[in-house]
Design an enzyme around this catalytic site. Structure first.
Site, PDB file in Angstrom:
ATOM      1  N   GLY A 271      19.724  23.474  19.802  1.00  0.00           N
ATOM      2  CA  GLY A 271      19.936  22.054  19.540  1.00  0.00           C
ATOM      3  C   GLY A 271      19.077  21.532  18.406  1.00  0.00           C
ATOM      4  O   GLY A 271      18.255  22.252  17.843  1.00  0.00           O
ATOM      5  N   VAL A 272      19.288  20.242  18.111  1.00  0.00           N
ATOM      6  CA  VAL A 272      18.477  19.599  17.092  1.00  0.00           C
ATOM      7  C   VAL A 272      17.102  19.288  17.685  1.00  0.00           C
ATOM      8  O   VAL A 272      16.926  19.304  18.890  1.00  0.00           O
ATOM      9  CB  VAL A 272      19.130  18.279  16.605  1.00  0.00           C
ATOM     10  CG1 VAL A 272      20.337  18.568  15.758  1.00  0.00           C
ATOM     11  CG2 VAL A 272      19.487  17.370  17.764  1.00  0.00           C
ATOM     12  N   GLY A 273      16.135  19.006  16.819  1.00  0.00           N
ATOM     13  CA  GLY A 273      14.809  18.622  17.314  1.00  0.00           C
ATOM     14  C   GLY A 273      13.759  19.644  16.910  1.00  0.00           C
ATOM     15  O   GLY A 273      14.067  20.767  16.524  1.00  0.00           O
ATOM     16  N   ASN A 274      12.521  19.184  17.012  1.00  0.00           N
ATOM     17  CA  ASN A 274      11.402  20.023  16.573  1.00  0.00           C
ATOM     18  C   ASN A 274      11.198  21.229  17.481  1.00  0.00           C
ATOM     19  O   ASN A 274      10.929  22.328  17.015  1.00  0.00           O
ATOM     20  CB  ASN A 274      10.123  19.187  16.556  1.00  0.00           C
ATOM     21  CG  ASN A 274      10.201  18.126  15.477  1.00  0.00           C
ATOM     22  OD1 ASN A 274      10.472  18.432  14.325  1.00  0.00           O
ATOM     23  ND2 ASN A 274      10.004  16.876  15.859  1.00  0.00           N
ATOM     24  N   GLU A 296      25.973  24.551  16.741  1.00  0.00           N
ATOM     25  CA  GLU A 296      26.498  23.346  16.123  1.00  0.00           C
ATOM     26  C   GLU A 296      25.915  23.144  14.731  1.00  0.00           C
ATOM     27  O   GLU A 296      26.609  22.772  13.803  1.00  0.00           O
ATOM     28  CB  GLU A 296      26.090  22.209  17.060  1.00  0.00           C
ATOM     29  CG  GLU A 296      26.636  20.884  16.778  1.00  0.00           C
ATOM     30  CD  GLU A 296      26.128  19.922  17.849  1.00  0.00           C
ATOM     31  OE1 GLU A 296      26.593  20.024  18.993  1.00  0.00           O
ATOM     32  OE2 GLU A 296      25.283  19.078  17.532  1.00  0.00           O
ATOM     33  N   ILE A 366      14.534  14.924  27.561  1.00  0.00           N
ATOM     34  CA  ILE A 366      13.563  13.826  27.620  1.00  0.00           C
ATOM     35  C   ILE A 366      12.813  13.915  28.945  1.00  0.00           C
ATOM     36  O   ILE A 366      11.594  13.845  28.988  1.00  0.00           O
ATOM     37  CB  ILE A 366      14.261  12.464  27.423  1.00  0.00           C
ATOM     38  CG1 ILE A 366      14.627  12.305  25.938  1.00  0.00           C
ATOM     39  CG2 ILE A 366      13.395  11.307  27.904  1.00  0.00           C
ATOM     40  CD1 ILE A 366      15.435  11.081  25.606  1.00  0.00           C
ATOM     41  N   ASN A 386      19.030   9.146  21.151  1.00  0.00           N
ATOM     42  CA  ASN A 386      20.009   9.598  20.148  1.00  0.00           C
ATOM     43  C   ASN A 386      21.416   9.626  20.743  1.00  0.00           C
ATOM     44  O   ASN A 386      22.303   8.907  20.315  1.00  0.00           O
ATOM     45  CB  ASN A 386      19.651  11.002  19.642  1.00  0.00           C
ATOM     46  CG  ASN A 386      18.267  11.033  19.010  1.00  0.00           C
ATOM     47  OD1 ASN A 386      17.876  10.094  18.319  1.00  0.00           O
ATOM     48  ND2 ASN A 386      17.531  12.095  19.243  1.00  0.00           N
ATOM     49  N   GLY A 390      25.956  17.692  21.191  1.00  0.00           N
ATOM     50  CA  GLY A 390      26.700  18.860  21.664  1.00  0.00           C
ATOM     51  C   GLY A 390      26.031  19.540  22.842  1.00  0.00           C
ATOM     52  O   GLY A 390      26.499  20.586  23.303  1.00  0.00           O
ATOM     53  N   LYS A 410       3.979  10.909  24.808  1.00  0.00           N
ATOM     54  CA  LYS A 410       3.120   9.754  24.500  1.00  0.00           C
ATOM     55  C   LYS A 410       1.660   9.987  24.936  1.00  0.00           C
ATOM     56  O   LYS A 410       1.088   9.244  25.764  1.00  0.00           O
ATOM     57  CB  LYS A 410       3.673   8.458  25.118  1.00  0.00           C
ATOM     58  CG  LYS A 410       5.108   8.132  24.702  1.00  0.00           C
ATOM     59  CD  LYS A 410       5.236   7.815  23.229  1.00  0.00           C
ATOM     60  CE  LYS A 410       6.679   7.694  22.787  1.00  0.00           C
ATOM     61  NZ  LYS A 410       6.928   8.022  21.390  1.00  0.00           N
TER      62      LYS A 410
HETATM   63  N1  COA Z   1       9.705   9.260  27.649  1.00  0.00           N
HETATM   64  C1  COA Z   1       9.545   8.577  26.498  1.00  0.00           C
HETATM   65  N2  COA Z   1       9.612   9.151  25.275  1.00  0.00           N
HETATM   66  C2  COA Z   1       9.813  10.476  25.244  1.00  0.00           C
HETATM   67  C3  COA Z   1       9.948  11.251  26.398  1.00  0.00           C
HETATM   68  C4  COA Z   1       9.890  10.583  27.648  1.00  0.00           C
HETATM   69  N3  COA Z   1      10.046  11.251  28.794  1.00  0.00           N
HETATM   70  N4  COA Z   1      10.140  12.538  26.020  1.00  0.00           N
HETATM   71  C5  COA Z   1      10.120  12.563  24.676  1.00  0.00           C
HETATM   72  N5  COA Z   1       9.929  11.330  24.212  1.00  0.00           N
HETATM   73  C6  COA Z   1       9.847  10.936  22.802  1.00  0.00           C
HETATM   74  C7  COA Z   1       8.719  11.662  22.100  1.00  0.00           C
HETATM   75  O1  COA Z   1       7.497  10.987  22.305  1.00  0.00           O
HETATM   76  C8  COA Z   1       9.181  11.601  20.661  1.00  0.00           C
HETATM   77  O2  COA Z   1       8.969  10.283  20.177  1.00  0.00           O
HETATM   78  P1  COA Z   1       8.206  10.031  18.791  1.00  0.00           P
HETATM   79  O3  COA Z   1       9.131  10.641  17.759  1.00  0.00           O
HETATM   80  O4  COA Z   1       8.120   8.536  18.718  1.00  0.00           O
HETATM   81  O5  COA Z   1       6.913  10.745  18.925  1.00  0.00           O
HETATM   82  C9  COA Z   1      10.690  11.791  20.769  1.00  0.00           C
HETATM   83  O6  COA Z   1      11.027  11.408  22.123  1.00  0.00           O
HETATM   84  C10 COA Z   1      11.161  13.207  20.474  1.00  0.00           C
HETATM   85  O7  COA Z   1      10.484  14.077  21.315  1.00  0.00           O
HETATM   86  P2  COA Z   1      10.013  15.552  20.877  1.00  0.00           P
HETATM   87  O8  COA Z   1       9.123  16.044  21.984  1.00  0.00           O
HETATM   88  O9  COA Z   1       9.475  15.590  19.472  1.00  0.00           O
HETATM   89  O10 COA Z   1      11.350  16.422  21.011  1.00  0.00           O
HETATM   90  P3  COA Z   1      12.587  16.734  20.085  1.00  0.00           P
HETATM   91  O11 COA Z   1      12.423  16.321  18.663  1.00  0.00           O
HETATM   92  O12 COA Z   1      12.854  18.157  20.382  1.00  0.00           O
HETATM   93  O13 COA Z   1      13.748  15.797  20.722  1.00  0.00           O
HETATM   94  C11 COA Z   1      15.379  15.040  22.334  1.00  0.00           C
HETATM   95  C12 COA Z   1      14.045  15.798  22.104  1.00  0.00           C
HETATM   96  C13 COA Z   1      15.769  15.178  23.814  1.00  0.00           C
HETATM   97  C14 COA Z   1      15.231  13.574  21.969  1.00  0.00           C
HETATM   98  C15 COA Z   1      16.452  15.718  21.402  1.00  0.00           C
HETATM   99  O14 COA Z   1      16.525  17.083  21.715  1.00  0.00           O
HETATM  100  C16 COA Z   1      17.840  15.087  21.592  1.00  0.00           C
HETATM  101  O15 COA Z   1      18.156  14.066  20.997  1.00  0.00           O
HETATM  102  N6  COA Z   1      18.690  15.711  22.446  1.00  0.00           N
HETATM  103  C17 COA Z   1      20.024  15.213  22.726  1.00  0.00           C
HETATM  104  C18 COA Z   1      21.032  15.760  21.750  1.00  0.00           C
HETATM  105  C19 COA Z   1      21.117  17.246  21.795  1.00  0.00           C
HETATM  106  O16 COA Z   1      20.574  17.914  22.664  1.00  0.00           O
HETATM  107  N7  COA Z   1      21.803  17.835  20.877  1.00  0.00           N
HETATM  108  C20 COA Z   1      21.897  19.291  20.886  1.00  0.00           C
HETATM  109  C21 COA Z   1      23.110  19.821  20.334  1.00  0.00           C
HETATM  110  S1  COA Z   1      22.841  20.030  18.574  1.00  0.00           S
END
Ligand code: COA
Length: 504
Positions: A271-274, A296, A366, A386, A390, A410
């Site tokens: 998936g997308v994300g760090n 994807e 999350i 977001n 997918g 956080k």
């Molecule tokens: N409560 C509040 N904020 C939360 C949290 C929680 N339980 N868990 C994560 N976050 C916040 C983080 O603090 C971070 O915020 P910041 O950018 O302000 O610091 C942000 O969410 C992203 O978290 P990070 O740990 O850097 O993870 P990520 O970049 O891997 O993203 C998702 C995690 C879930 C947001 C991301 O994977 C997503 O959008 N998923 C849904 C879509 C998807 O899965 N697509 C895949 C097919 S391509």
């Protein structure tokens, strides 16, 4: 400078105009299908010109000028950002990750429909979304016969071109001309009951055409652009993401030893994300060779895996590259050309194909609850982050569905493992493995009570583990149902406490 040699069709070269003139052709209230998927292949000029027009019109008129924006997935500030800033979007679908869009969605000034990305095309065909008025599509070139060389993403472009009454094309000469031939557009889809099996049995298979068919009579404008795709750089892998990758590698190695996975694994989706990007880097450092990806998006991590031979082929619908990743791809496109296949998103994410190939799905979360339900979209149950993207297409239909996250967010104020998730995207039935830096919970074959032990002990942060055990034990002995023990009056109290005090 725009490169007119990219527009070879004589009829369509007559329709070249400026972005401002093209934006005039989009009426208020229109359903506009735009190209764009994770910051790749989105129109770069007309949305900005339209936003300017909306800004002026809305300053003069009382009736707001807004449009409905349908895309492949997220785009970039030049599309979502500029239109959201002038309050020009009435309804947005099916995925976004723009901060201005996000705040409008969450303050109630923009409607948002968050769909599984594989399903959008069939919904558009089925008609309940309404008629598509205009398709606004970035392409890398127009051929003599009017067919289109797709850009750095395909997304829903085939459907938008087929569905729209009128089409505006942006021809972006900044996109590498050697993208030509990397695409595979499948023209065999249909609505039920007329569907046929999709004859794809390997991520490397090509089952379609290299070009998008486009009726020239529908094209009302052609706009030349020369701007790059824009994506944020990934955060470098930190200790947490390296630990998560380490747990996943250990799990894969054990499954191979036990004969439950082949040594080339199964086609991977990331998936997308760090964190998912960091997992790819971890895989690349592992012992694997000749893997495949049925996914994807192609992130930087996948380019590195192709370069090293860890990965031999990747099927996707779009690139999602950092500025360094774009440079690497552009400079070495001859190496990557025959190893990457871009498909429309209803094929790249197709449930039939994910199930047949046995995809290993790896996506971010999350929060997850002690029984394995996953929330990947909502902060504290109400605020959209977001969208599901997918993740559901692959998690529900893949062979292994892995969800990854740091155990806290956080600065340690929030636990990613909670008694009950505040929103459910992926149910306990679809989630097979959860991984945090603390460890990996393999939930396969476990009952809810067994899963609770596995998740709390392996994935929760030590700061929150005693409170989770306490919740679970009290729920277990509360005299209520023993299958999935809960204290309903307390199940969401962790979220409530965070909203009130800033600390779970
Ligand atoms: N409560 C509040 N904020 C939360 C949290 C929680 N339980 N868990 C994560 N976050 C916040 C983080 O603090 C971070 O915020 P910041 O950018 O302000 O610091 C942000 O969410 C992203 O978290 P990070 O740990 O850097 O993870 P990520 O970049 O891997 O993203 C998702 C995690 C879930 C947001 C991301 O994977 C997503 O959008 N998923 C849904 C879509 C998807 O899965 N697509 C895949 C097919 S391509």
């Amino acid at each position: 400078m725009p490169d007119t040699s990219r527009i070879l069709c004589p009829v369509l070269s007559q329709r070249i105009m400026s972005a401002e003139e093209a934006a005039e052709l989009i009426p208020a209230g229109a359903n506009v299908g735009m190209s764009g998927f994770t910051g790749a292949g989105y129109p770069k000029a007309v949305p900005g010109a339209l936003a300017e027009r909306i800004r002026h019109l809305n300053a003069e008129n009382t009736k707001p000028f807004r449009i409905n924006v349908w895309t492949g997935a997220s785009t970039a500030p030049e599309l979502d950002g500029v239109l959201a800033e002038v309050d020009g979007i009435e309804m947005r679908l099916p995925f976004q990750s723009d901060p201005i869009c996000r705040s409008r969605i969450n303050n109630g000034t923009m409607d948002y429909v968050d769909y599984h990305l594989s399903e959008v095309s069939q919904y558009a065909w089925s008609g309940f979304l309404g008629k598509m008025d205009i398709a606004l599509i970035e392409v890398a070139g127009i051929r003599e016969d009017g067919s289109l060389i797709p850009s750095s993403s395909i997304g829903n472009n085939k459907t938008w071109i087929e569905q729209a009454d009128k089409i505006i094309l942006e021809v972006n000469s900044r996109q590498n001309a050697k993208l030509e031939g990397m695409h595979d557009i499948y023209y065999g889809t249909a609505l039920p009951p007329n569907r046929k099996p999709i004859m794809l049995t390997d991520p490397a298979d090509r089952i379609g055409e290299q070009y998008l068919a486009c009726p020239p009579e529908k094209v009302i404008a052609v706009v030349e652009t020369a701007a790059p795709d824009r994506n944020s750089p990934f955060k470098p892998s930190d200790d947490v993401s390296k630990k998560i990758a380490g747990h996943i590698l250990e799990f894969f190695n054990r499954e191979i030893e036990l004969g439950r996975l082949p040594k080339e694994l199964l086609p991977i989706q990331s998936g997308v994300g760090n964190i998912p990007n960091a997992v790819l880097e971890g895989l690349d450092a592992g012992p694997y060779k000749g893997l495949t990806a049925f996914t994807e998006v192609i992130q930087d991590g996948m380019l590195k895996m192709l370069k090293s031979g860890t990965l031999k082929v990747a099927s996707a619908t779009a690139f999602s590259l950092s500025p360094d990743g774009i440079k690497e791809f552009d400079e070495n496109i001859d190496f990557y050309r025959d190893k990457i296949i871009l498909r429309q998103q209803d094929i790249s994410n197709h449930p039939e194909l994910a199930r047949r190939l046995g995809v290993i799905a790896m996506n971010g979360l999350i929060e997850a609850d002690i029984y394995g339900n996953v929330n990947s979209t909502h902060i504290m149950g109400t605020r959209m982050m977001n969208g599901i993207g997918g993740s559901g297409d692959f998690a529900r239909n893949g062979y292994l569905s892995i969800f990854v996250s740091p155990s806290t967010a956080k600065g340690g104020a929030i636990s990613a493992i909670v008694p009950m998730v505040s929103h459910v995207d992926h149910t306990e039935h679809d989630v097979k493995i959860i991984v945090t830096e603390q460890g990996l919970a393999d939930l396969r074959g476990l009952s809810p009570r067994q899963r609770a032990h596995e998740i709390i002990n392996n994935c929760a942060h030590p700061d929150f583990r005693p409170a989770l055990i306490d919740y679970y034990e009290r729920a277990l002995h509360s005299g209520r149902g023993m299958h999935t023990p809960h204290l309903l009056e307390e199940a969401l109290s962790w979220h409530q406490r965070y909203e009130e005090t800033g600390q779970m």
